[in-house]
Motif scaffolding. Structure first.
Motif, PDB file in Angstrom:
ATOM      1  N   THR A 119       0.829  -1.205   0.000  1.00  0.00           N
ATOM      2  CA  THR A 119       0.000   0.000   0.000  1.00  0.00           C
ATOM      3  C   THR A 119       0.863   1.254   0.000  1.00  0.00           C
ATOM      4  N   GLY A 120       1.651   1.429   1.041  1.00  0.00           N
ATOM      5  CA  GLY A 120       2.523   2.588   1.108  1.00  0.00           C
ATOM      6  C   GLY A 120       1.768   3.853   1.481  1.00  0.00           C
ATOM      7  N   LYS A 121       2.405   4.968   1.268  1.00  0.00           N
ATOM      8  CA  LYS A 121       1.855   6.255   1.648  1.00  0.00           C
ATOM      9  C   LYS A 121       0.652   6.630   0.781  1.00  0.00           C
ATOM     10  N   GLU A 122      -0.344   7.228   1.422  1.00  0.00           N
ATOM     11  CA  GLU A 122      -1.521   7.692   0.689  1.00  0.00           C
ATOM     12  C   GLU A 122      -1.187   9.006  -0.006  1.00  0.00           C
ATOM     13  N   LEU A 123      -1.346   9.026  -1.345  1.00  0.00           N
ATOM     14  CA  LEU A 123      -0.992  10.202  -2.129  1.00  0.00           C
ATOM     15  C   LEU A 123      -2.194  11.080  -2.447  1.00  0.00           C
ATOM     16  N   ARG A 125      -6.608  11.209  -1.604  1.00  0.00           N
ATOM     17  CA  ARG A 125      -7.814  10.622  -1.043  1.00  0.00           C
ATOM     18  C   ARG A 125      -8.966  10.830  -2.028  1.00  0.00           C
ATOM     19  N   SER A 265      -8.459   5.508  -2.256  1.00  0.00           N
ATOM     20  CA  SER A 265      -7.311   6.418  -2.256  1.00  0.00           C
ATOM     21  C   SER A 265      -6.214   5.933  -3.196  1.00  0.00           C
ATOM     22  N   THR A 267      -2.454   5.298  -3.655  1.00  0.00           N
ATOM     23  CA  THR A 267      -1.332   5.048  -2.758  1.00  0.00           C
ATOM     24  C   THR A 267      -0.028   4.930  -3.544  1.00  0.00           C
ATOM     25  N   LEU A 268       1.063   4.983  -2.808  1.00  0.00           N
ATOM     26  CA  LEU A 268       2.383   4.861  -3.431  1.00  0.00           C
ATOM     27  C   LEU A 268       2.545   3.502  -4.110  1.00  0.00           C
TER      28      LEU A 268
END
Length: 302
Positions: A119-123, A125, A265, A267-268
């Protein structure tokens, strides 16, 4: 509705949609269909529809939809390996085209896995457009995860064998419309026989005038009838590995639609995975184009 009932109706509706095109564009060609042709079409329906779809639907009962994407992504890679082993696809790893095809297949597979597992960071929403109820969406995902995994693995492997089989189907039945019609009919008979053996409950075979019927018609027209014809056309023109390479794009389209319609969202992981999928697809197509160019270019001095 029973899964086998769904498969039966979907395939039979697919035959109905394809039949007018067969009668118009390939009039009278059905008379040239023999026992050998029917045998290969039976195998075509079994490997490309009845088995993988049954494995997929039953596997979804014990896993999650996002988890199923992982096994969809193995189809191009397995098809690539099978085509090399049986001699349909030529591989020269030392050549630029051969190494590009291998890297492209690996990049696509890695990208699809990255989208599914990381998933990683949400870029960004997303904004919810279509209201959905999450109640019970993954209720069965933990029921028997091992069984679901094995069923999904069987789905990916079975579906991968379908593309090399289509090469043989085109040799014994070059009429793509009639091939699609007969494959749809045989693909409906197979789940019908299994379904009535497993369950005799009439309610499991009833269609209702609601979203259920719309789902069947939509999947019959686009997911069955059109898919058969387009896959045969692509295999005929570009070989058995070419069509499944594009199947990984469904993962990317799912992400885009999820963001636009369901408020999911960005995500990265999904962004990096999408970049790998597109990069892998371009790399494979580059290798395929170079290979085709080498085949058509005469050797020096000739």
């Amino acid at each position: 509705m029973s899964i086998f009932a769904l498969l039966f109706y979907r395939s039979m509706f697919g035959a109905v949609f394809t039949l007018p095109f067969a009668l118009y564009f390939e009039s009278g060609k059905w008379k040239e269909v023999n026992t050998k042709t029917v045998g290969w079409l039976f195998l075509n329906a079994l490997s490309g529809y009845s088995l993988p779809m049954a494995f997929y639907y039953y596997g979804l009962r014990n896993t999650a939809a996002s988890y199923a994407v992982i096994f969809s992504s193995i189809t191009p890679l397995v098809t690539f390996v099978l085509s090399i082993l049986i001699g349909i696809e030529q591989l020269n790893i030392k050549s630029k085209s051969g190494s590009a095809k291998v890297l492209g297949a690996l990049f696509c597979f890695t990208g699809a896995l990255l989208i599914s597992l990381y998933t990683g960071k949400e870029l960004h929403r997303g904004r919810l457009v279509i209201s959905v109820s999450p109640k019970g969406s993954n209720a069965a995902s933990g029921e028997n995860h091992l069984r679901g995994t094995l069923l999904m693995l069987s789905f990916g492997l079975s579906y991968a064998t379908w593309y090399p089989i289509q090469v043989k189907v085109l040799k014994v039945c070059p009429w793509k419309h009639w091939s699609s019609v007969l494959t749809c009919i045989l693909g409906g008979v197979q789940p019908l026989v299994v379904g009535i053996t497993i369950t005799r409950d009439k309610s499991a075979w009833q269609m209702k005038w609601n979203i259920q019927l719309l789902t069947i018609i939509y999947s019959a027209a686009l997911g069955t009838a059109v898919k058969y014809w387009l896959n045969l056309y692509a295999v005929e023109k570009k070989g058995p590995v070419f069509p499944p390479m594009f199947s990984v794009l469904s993962t990317v389209f799912t992400i885009i639609l999820g963001i636009l319609l369901l408020g999911e969202s960005l995500t990265l992981g999904s962004l990096l995975g999408t970049a790998l999928v597109f990069g892998g697809l371009y790399t494979y197509l580059y290798g395929k184009a170079n290979e085709k160019h080498a085949e058509t270019t005469p050797a020096p001095g000739l």
